[in-house]
Design a protein around this motif. Structure first.
Motif, short mmCIF file in Angstrom:
data_model
loop_
_atom_site.label_atom_id
_atom_site.label_comp_id
_atom_site.label_asym_id
_atom_site.label_seq_id
_atom_site.Cartn_x
_atom_site.Cartn_y
_atom_site.Cartn_z
N ALA A 287 9.85 4.57 17.46
CA ALA A 287 9.13 5.82 17.21
C ALA A 287 9.12 6.14 15.73
CB ALA A 287 9.76 6.97 18.00
N SER A 288 10.24 5.91 15.07
CA SER A 288 10.34 6.15 13.63
C SER A 288 9.43 5.21 12.85
CB SER A 288 11.79 5.98 13.17
OG SER A 288 11.91 6.19 11.79
N ASP A 289 9.41 3.94 13.23
CA ASP A 289 8.54 2.97 12.56
C ASP A 289 7.06 3.37 12.69
OD1 ASP A 289 10.73 1.47 11.83
OD2 ASP A 289 10.51 0.01 13.45
N THR A 290 6.67 3.81 13.87
CA THR A 290 5.26 4.17 14.07
C THR A 290 4.92 5.45 13.32
OG1 THR A 290 5.82 5.29 16.15
CG2 THR A 290 5.07 3.01 16.29
N CYS A 291 5.86 6.39 13.25
CA CYS A 291 5.61 7.62 12.49
C CYS A 291 5.41 7.30 11.01
CB CYS A 291 6.77 8.60 12.66
SG CYS A 291 6.75 9.49 14.23
N PHE A 292 6.20 6.35 10.51
CA PHE A 292 6.02 5.95 9.11
C PHE A 292 4.66 5.29 8.91
CE2 PHE A 292 6.49 2.86 5.62
CZ PHE A 292 6.84 3.74 4.60
N SER A 293 4.25 4.46 9.86
CA SER A 293 2.93 3.81 9.77
C SER A 293 1.81 4.85 9.80
CB SER A 293 2.76 2.82 10.92
OG SER A 293 3.67 1.75 10.81
N ILE A 294 1.96 5.87 10.64
CA ILE A 294 0.95 6.93 10.72
C ILE A 294 0.83 7.63 9.37
CG2 ILE A 294 0.46 9.21 11.73
CD1 ILE A 294 1.69 8.04 14.36
N TRP A 295 1.94 7.90 8.73
CA TRP A 295 1.91 8.53 7.40
C TRP A 295 1.22 7.62 6.40
CZ3 TRP A 295 1.50 12.21 4.21
CH2 TRP A 295 1.93 12.12 2.88
N GLU A 296 1.58 6.33 6.40
CA GLU A 296 0.99 5.39 5.45
C GLU A 296 -0.51 5.22 5.69
OE1 GLU A 296 2.33 3.55 2.76
OE2 GLU A 296 3.84 5.11 2.99
N LEU A 297 -0.92 5.17 6.96
CA LEU A 297 -2.34 4.99 7.28
C LEU A 297 -3.18 6.23 6.99
CD1 LEU A 297 -2.04 3.07 10.69
CD2 LEU A 297 -2.95 2.14 8.55
N SER A 298 -2.55 7.39 7.02
CA SER A 298 -3.32 8.64 6.92
C SER A 298 -3.31 9.28 5.54
CB SER A 298 -2.77 9.66 7.93
OG SER A 298 -1.45 10.06 7.56
N LYS A 299 -2.38 8.91 4.68
CA LYS A 299 -2.16 9.72 3.48
C LYS A 299 -3.29 9.69 2.46
CE LYS A 299 0.97 6.45 1.10
NZ LYS A 299 2.36 6.30 0.62
#
Length: 550
Positions: A287-299
């Motif tokens: 869950a933490s890895d995907t949350c980080f990916s969401i931040w990286e993909l969206s920023k």
């Protein structure tokens, strides 16, 4: 192709390599396009799209690691409606890595063309995309106006007409049924489409519709068949993961969604789904890895929000809270604090200062850490300070602070305040991203049994107090306090009860035991900001408390 001409089309070319940009513009001029503008990066293209009504956008995928890419460009100008509904977007790239190609296709450009290509190739692709888009344009215009019912009606009408674009119209109509929460109509359409039932898209659509209809066994069986035929069919892995998760086959669901992420990691929606599945089955590191990916993909995208970064920090604290041992808990807490420190130098987060105050979120993080460590008084002080600043600084409660505020309020047992905040978010129609909504929804679920027991005891204590049974009321409030040790409401109720018991004593001698109990309870609320009924009750008790405690 009859009647088509490039001469009346307004074209935008977005390409960072100057030689290729010049070559591409020459190709378009050679096809008859006279109105051609160019941009060397996506940010410049966004400005031009705001100022012009282009008919065609031809954009490269990569412009450097510090700039928006082609994925983010198409999402932004489509989402913000800076590209006409009947305009086409052609994505081009020399990068043929499978995750890149999959990510490109999932952004739904009108076409994707691999470099190098000839003038004949780009001509045929542009004309084909243009003609298809014009046929479906009435549907796209209705969608752009958020008129879903009208879009469905228009798509149904187009589908009844003889056309080479019947398949595309069918796909669009099924997606509209999904959007309109009508999976049964999507299923009927798919069953009636005998000619296309064996196509990959049709079978994937069938799988997604079966998931929407909660027919998980059938969806899973279909997805497994598709994966056997094509091991890179990422949407089949999506369907299978959803099916396995719904059937509580946790390990297989987690393995399957991880495989989907490996094949195509650049889908924001897939990352959200993976995060949800991970949380539902207790895989907090994933869950933490995907949350980080969401931040990286969206920023750098149209989806940029400080909420995504906050969700990443929250995911680390979730991992700390549910760690199997103290060492794991400490590791994730430290990782969260280090991520907080690094973020001070993150320009992407710095650009979001209008919606985000780092110091407020920092208080919320420390509140959560103290709650995890069992330091409930310290957690309550951090939380009270953050809520005080929020109420002072904002007219409506910002979405970016909502999940952590609600979640920590319930974790420390401030159930009334937590529910009041949920009600406020509802009345203010606060929009939350999927991760934030998940945190708010589960704030109550995670402690529902304790909350219900607390409510029952607190209400029983109030009834006993109203009946004049102060000693029994005190014991009941104390039982409620064991469930919610720092709850302001029950602390005030207990103080009120203790004061009444002291006032009812026939002897003038002060009861030292009751005073000690009163002093102990008072420490829970001393210096804490209060509002509403809590403040009114505290004010009504303050003179008596001061006389006794001084």
């Amino acid at each position: 192709m009859s009647g088509f001409t490039f001469s009346d089309k307004k074209v935008l070319i977005v390409e960072d390599q100057r030689p290729f940009l010049v070559l591409l513009r020459g190709l378009l001029n050679g096809l008859g396009a006279s109105s051609v503008k160019t941009a060397q990066h996506a940010e410049q293209a966004v400005v031009l799209c705001k100022q012009n009504q282009f008919d065609m956008v031809i954009a490269d995928l990569h412009y450097g690691s510090d700039r928006k890419n082609g994925f983010e460009l198409i999402e932004e100008i489509r989402t913000k409606k800076w590209l006409k509904p009947n305009a086409i977007f052609l994505l081009i790239s020399a990068d043929t890595a499978r995750p890149i190609v999959m990510g490109s296709i999932e952004r739904r450009p009108d076409d994707f063309l691999v470099k190098p290509f000839s003038q004949a190739q780009i001509k045929s692709r542009l004309i084909r995309a243009w003609l298809k888009r014009q046929f479906l344009a009435p549907v796209y215009f209705a969608v752009s106006k958020d008129q879903t019912s009208q879009a469905i009606e228009t798509a149904q009408s187009l589908l009844s007409q003889p056309s080479q674009y019947k398949r595309h119209c069918l796909q669009l109509l099924i997606e509209l049924y999904w959007k309109n929460n009508q999976p049964e109509k999507a299923m009927q359409l798919l069953k009636n489409d005998e000619s296309g039932q064996q196509s990959l898209w049709s079978q994937i659509a069938m799988g997604k519709t079966l998931i929407a209809l909660k027919q998980y066994d059938d969806a899973g069986t279909l997805a497994e068949q598709l994966i056997k035929k094509n091991k890179f069919c990422v949407e089949a892995y999506d369907v299978l993961a959803e099916s396995l998760s719904a059937k509580q086959e946790a390990e297989l669901a987690l393995d399957t969604i991880k495989q989907a992420l490996k094949i195509s990691p650049f889908s924001l929606q897939r990352q959200y789904v993976a995060c949800r599945i991970a949380r539902e089955h207790g895989d907090y590191p994933l869950a933490s890895d995907t949350c980080f990916s969401i931040w990286e993909l969206s920023k750098r995208s149209v989806h940029q929000s400080a909420s995504h970064w906050c969700s990443y920090i929250r995911s680390l604290l979730d991992a700390a809270q549910f760690a199997e041992d103290k060492r794991g808990k400490n590791r994730f807490q430290q990782e969260a604090l280090l991520a907080m420190q690094r973020s001070k130098f993150d320009e992407s987060l710095g650009r979001l200062t209008d919606e985000f105050d780092f110091s407020i979120f920092e208080e919320l993080v420390h509140a959560r850490i103290n709650a995890i460590d069992g330091k409930l008084i310290e957690a309550k002080r951090n939380l009270a300070q953050s809520q005080f600043i929020i109420d002072k600084s904002y007219e409506t409660f910002p979405a970016v602070y909502a999940p952590d505020s609600v979640y920590t309020l319930f974790q420390i047992g401030e159930f009334e305040q937590g529910q009041q905040l949920i009600n406020r978010l509802s009345s203010e129609q606060t929009k939350l991203d999927p991760n934030s909504q998940y945190a708010v929804d589960h704030a109550t679920k995670d402690v529902s049994d304790v909350h219900q027991a607390y409510q029952s005891l607190n209400q029983k204590g109030i009834s006993l107090y109203q009946e004049g049974k102060f000693s029994e009321a005190k014991e009941t409030f104390q039982q409620a306090q064991k469930l919610a040790p720092v709850n302001t409401g029950v602390a005030l109720n207990l103080l009120q009860c203790l004061l009444k018991m002291m006032n009812n004593k026939t002897s003038n001698k002060v009861d030292a035991k009751l005073v000690a109990e009163c002093r102990s309870v008072y420490k829970l609320i001393d210096g804490m900001p209060m509002v509403g009924q809590h403040l009114e009750k505290y004010d009504s008790l303050s003179e008596e408390l001061k006389a006794i405690l001084d």
